[in-house]
Design a protein around this motif. Structure first.
Motif, PDB file in Angstrom:
ATOM      1  N   MET A  79       0.818  -1.350   0.009  1.00 46.18           N
ATOM      2  CA  MET A  79       0.037  -0.023   0.103  1.00 46.18           C
ATOM      3  C   MET A  79       1.101   1.375  -0.042  1.00 46.18           C
ATOM      4  SD  MET A  79      -2.487  -1.386   2.909  1.00 46.18           S
ATOM      5  CE  MET A  79      -3.522   0.188   3.051  1.00 46.18           C
ATOM      6  N   CYS A  80       1.993   1.192   0.770  1.00 44.69           N
ATOM      7  CA  CYS A  80       2.862   2.362   1.042  1.00 44.69           C
ATOM      8  C   CYS A  80       3.506   2.683  -0.313  1.00 44.69           C
ATOM      9  CB  CYS A  80       4.084   1.953   1.975  1.00 44.69           C
ATOM     10  SG  CYS A  80       5.260   3.218   2.142  1.00 44.69           S
ATOM     11  N   ALA A  81       3.809   1.481  -1.045  1.00 44.90           N
ATOM     12  CA  ALA A  81       4.808   1.833  -2.311  1.00 44.90           C
ATOM     13  C   ALA A  81       4.025   2.311  -3.093  1.00 44.90           C
ATOM     14  CB  ALA A  81       5.207   0.118  -2.962  1.00 44.90           C
ATOM     15  N   LYS A  82       2.706   1.782  -3.453  1.00 46.36           N
ATOM     16  CA  LYS A  82       1.668   2.531  -4.540  1.00 46.36           C
ATOM     17  C   LYS A  82       1.551   3.940  -4.183  1.00 46.36           C
ATOM     18  CE  LYS A  82      -2.754   2.638  -6.471  1.00 46.36           C
ATOM     19  NZ  LYS A  82      -4.009   1.901  -6.867  1.00 46.36           N
ATOM     20  N   ASN A  83       1.397   4.483  -2.764  1.00 48.14           N
ATOM     21  CA  ASN A  83       1.257   5.822  -2.444  1.00 48.14           C
ATOM     22  C   ASN A  83       2.359   6.666  -2.885  1.00 48.14           C
ATOM     23  OD1 ASN A  83      -1.456   5.285  -1.828  1.00 48.14           O
ATOM     24  ND2 ASN A  83      -0.994   4.842   0.229  1.00 48.14           N
ATOM     25  N   ILE A  84       3.629   5.910  -2.461  1.00 46.09           N
ATOM     26  CA  ILE A  84       4.934   6.941  -2.543  1.00 46.09           C
ATOM     27  C   ILE A  84       5.098   7.047  -4.043  1.00 46.09           C
ATOM     28  CG2 ILE A  84       7.427   6.178  -2.730  1.00 46.09           C
ATOM     29  CD1 ILE A  84       7.354   5.932   0.339  1.00 46.09           C
ATOM     30  N   LEU A  85       4.893   5.810  -5.079  1.00 51.80           N
ATOM     31  CA  LEU A  85       5.255   6.220  -6.401  1.00 51.80           C
ATOM     32  C   LEU A  85       4.005   7.266  -6.921  1.00 51.80           C
ATOM     33  CD1 LEU A  85       5.501   2.697  -7.378  1.00 51.80           C
ATOM     34  CD2 LEU A  85       7.144   4.193  -7.749  1.00 51.80           C
ATOM     35  N   LEU A  86       2.947   7.177  -6.574  1.00 49.63           N
ATOM     36  CA  LEU A  86       1.976   8.198  -6.961  1.00 49.63           C
ATOM     37  C   LEU A  86       2.375   9.539  -6.290  1.00 49.63           C
ATOM     38  CD1 LEU A  86      -1.101   6.376  -6.865  1.00 49.63           C
ATOM     39  CD2 LEU A  86      -0.307   7.430  -8.961  1.00 49.63           C
ATOM     40  N   ALA A  87       2.738   9.839  -5.050  1.00 46.96           N
ATOM     41  CA  ALA A  87       3.060  11.158  -4.638  1.00 46.96           C
ATOM     42  C   ALA A  87       4.456  11.571  -5.350  1.00 46.96           C
ATOM     43  CB  ALA A  87       3.438  10.981  -3.042  1.00 46.96           C
ATOM     44  N   HIS A  88       5.370  10.831  -5.534  1.00 51.12           N
ATOM     45  CA  HIS A  88       6.515  11.211  -6.516  1.00 51.12           C
ATOM     46  C   HIS A  88       5.980  11.702  -7.542  1.00 51.12           C
ATOM     47  CE1 HIS A  88       9.873  11.167  -8.832  1.00 51.12           C
ATOM     48  NE2 HIS A  88       9.212  10.309  -9.728  1.00 51.12           N
TER      49      HIS A  88
END
Length: 503
Positions: A215-224
């Motif tokens: 879940m964190c990985a997806k959100n970090i990629l989108l935030a970036h």
């Protein structure tokens, strides 16, 4: 396995990786730098309106996980002594200084409703000091110190953090964009996601393996990616800067020539760093096929009605793909990989490591650092060449590479490590890798997360017991200074003056 290592060693020797001993020149206009992170060096943890981060909360907990039970409340006191850090950077002759800004110092609530003007002034002063000494600032927007208020709402597992991070980044672009031309959105996504949400190795120690880190990985990629596009659309034309991301990399070498071990190495790479690099730099974007396949299969075996790896929609894949002007590479070591039936039951179920499904080991003949990892410069070379071949030769800045010691000024082991890794870097340049710069971790000794002050990475030793937090150059600092001054890696250079004057 012993025969394999012998053959591998002969291959490495004959092919010249980690074997060159002559002086070698770096490319013209190559950038040399050193790195730090706000939480690790600034101190001033409750000063001038700064709010607690997730790391402040963890290190002040009743059962502190920090090895020496220390805190970063003062650390190297760079909040007050930033001019000393800039003076050090000037003494070394650095092209750039990579540092991070503190989200909870700038936005104490985590949200953009209240900007801490004292913090804005602090970073403005630091930037002015660097620019006055012709040192280019490379600023990391987020280096792990999430405002604790936001963690109460789920932190990096809450999709709303994409907008919270965008608000924070836009404030930095607006306030500092005329002075900062190189930005790094996020440092080490794997350490944030797997370390902080899928285990207890990093704050906030959520420890929900196999679900939270994805879940964190997806959100970090989108935030970036959302921040990248905001810079591109709203700031780039006027500020004319660049924006990238720094990802941690290990090389994974098959332990044998078997097909199983070869595939195990591929799976390890894709889970360790491909999950972040492939969506941004891969030709088709999206999570790696190996990660999607393994997590989907394991999830089905474990009676989940859906894959524990969140999907990226077609729109999200397009948003993330090509959302970086350069790739920051943090790399320190290499692992050997094999596939074995013993892997079943070795890891928690579900978990990231069980999904990966490999066994990671070290060659027992390798030297081991006090941090329990080994210097393997030929792995660094292979990694850089792999990034070139897999991701269409992206512009690379090595944003972290260094060696830990217990302290002391005569750090021959650090010198050996840096020389061998710089030599491997030059081998990669000879192979056509587009490597623009290199940054040592770290400029000065700092609070080394859960290791506290038991491991020192600094080119400069910090006396944490002194009120002045005295900074003193190690022998490695003078070696690195000579590399920068001459643009040459000379294995025979010895800073004799240091040897005479050092206590």
């Amino acid at each position: 396995m012993d025969i394999y290592f012998l053959i591998l060693g002969i291959f490495i020797y004959l092919n010249g990786v980690d074997s060159k001993s002559k002086a070698r020149k770096f490319p013209q206009n190559f950038w040399f730098g050193a790195s730090s992170a706000a939480f690790q060096i600034e101190g001033g943890w409750q000063e001038d309106g700064k709010a607690p981060s997730i790391w402040d909360v963890v290190v002040h907990s009743e059962q502190s996980p920090v090895k020496d039970h220390s805190t970063a409340d003062v650390a190297a006191d760079s909040y007050h002594l930033y001019k000393k850090d800039v003076q050090i950077a000037k003494e070394l002759g650095l092209s750039f200084y990579r540092f991070s800004m503190s989200w909870p110092r700038i936005l104490p609530n985590g949200f953009a409703d209240r900007i801490n003007q004292i913090a804005i002034q602090y970073y403005d002063n630091l930037l002015d000091e660097l620019i006055a000494h012709n040192i280019t600032p490379i600023v990391t927007i987020y280096h792990w110190d999430l405002p604790s208020n936001l963690q109460k709402l789920g932190g990096w597992t809450n999709p709303l953090i994409i907008n919270w991070f965008l608000d924070y980044a836009k404030i930095l672009f607006d306030k500092f964009g005329t002075k900062v031309k190189q930005w790094i959105t996020i440092n080490d996504p794997k350490e944030i996601c797997h370390g902080g949400y899928g285990s207890t190795s990093k704050a906030p120690m959520i420890n929900m393996p196999g679900t939270a880190e994805y879940m964190c990985a997806k959100n970090i990629l989108l935030a970036h990616a959302i921040v990248y596009h905001a810079y591109d659309e709203q700031f780039r034309r006027v500020q004319n800067g660049m924006i990238g991301i720094s990802i941690s990399f290990r090389w994974f070498e098959p332990s044998s020539s078997s097909e199983d071990d070869h595939q195990a190495a591929i799976d390890a790479k894709m889970f360790d760093w491909g999950i972040y690099t492939n969506p941004i730099f891969g030709i088709g974007g999206d999570f790696p096929l190996e990660v999607k396949r393994n997590v989907r299969s394991k999830s089905a075996e474990q009676n989940y009605p859906w894959s524990r790896l969140p999907e990226l929609s077609t729109v999200e894949v397009g948003t993330i793909r090509r959302s970086a002007d350069f790739l920051g590479v943090n790399s320190f070591t290499t692992k050997l990989v094999y596939r074995d039936a013993s892997v079943d039951g070795m890891y928690p179920v579900p978990s990231y490591m069980d999904d990966m499904g490999v066994v990671l080991v070290k060659d027992p003949s390798w030297t081991q650092s006090i941090a329990n990892w080994s210097p393997v410069p030929w792995g660094f070379f292979k990694l850089l060449v792999e990034l070139k071949n897999t991701y269409d030769n992206p512009p690379i800045i090595v944003t972290e590479n260094g060696w830990p010691t217990r302290g002391g000024l005569l750090d021959e082991d650090r010198i050996s490590y840096l020389r061998r890794y710089l030599n491997a870097l030059l081998d990669a340049v000879d192979e056509g890798c587009d490597i623009r710069g290199y940054s040592v971790w770290s400029l000065i000794d700092n609070f080394e997360w859960f290791k506290g002050y038991t491991e020192m990475y600094g080119l400069y030793e910090v006396d944490f017991t002194s009120p002045e937090k005295t900074r003193t150059p190690r022998k490695s600092a003078l070696m690195y200074k000579e590399v920068i001054k001459t643009n040459i890696l000379d294995p025979d250079y010895e800073p004799e003056k240091f040897l005479v004057e050092a206590p």
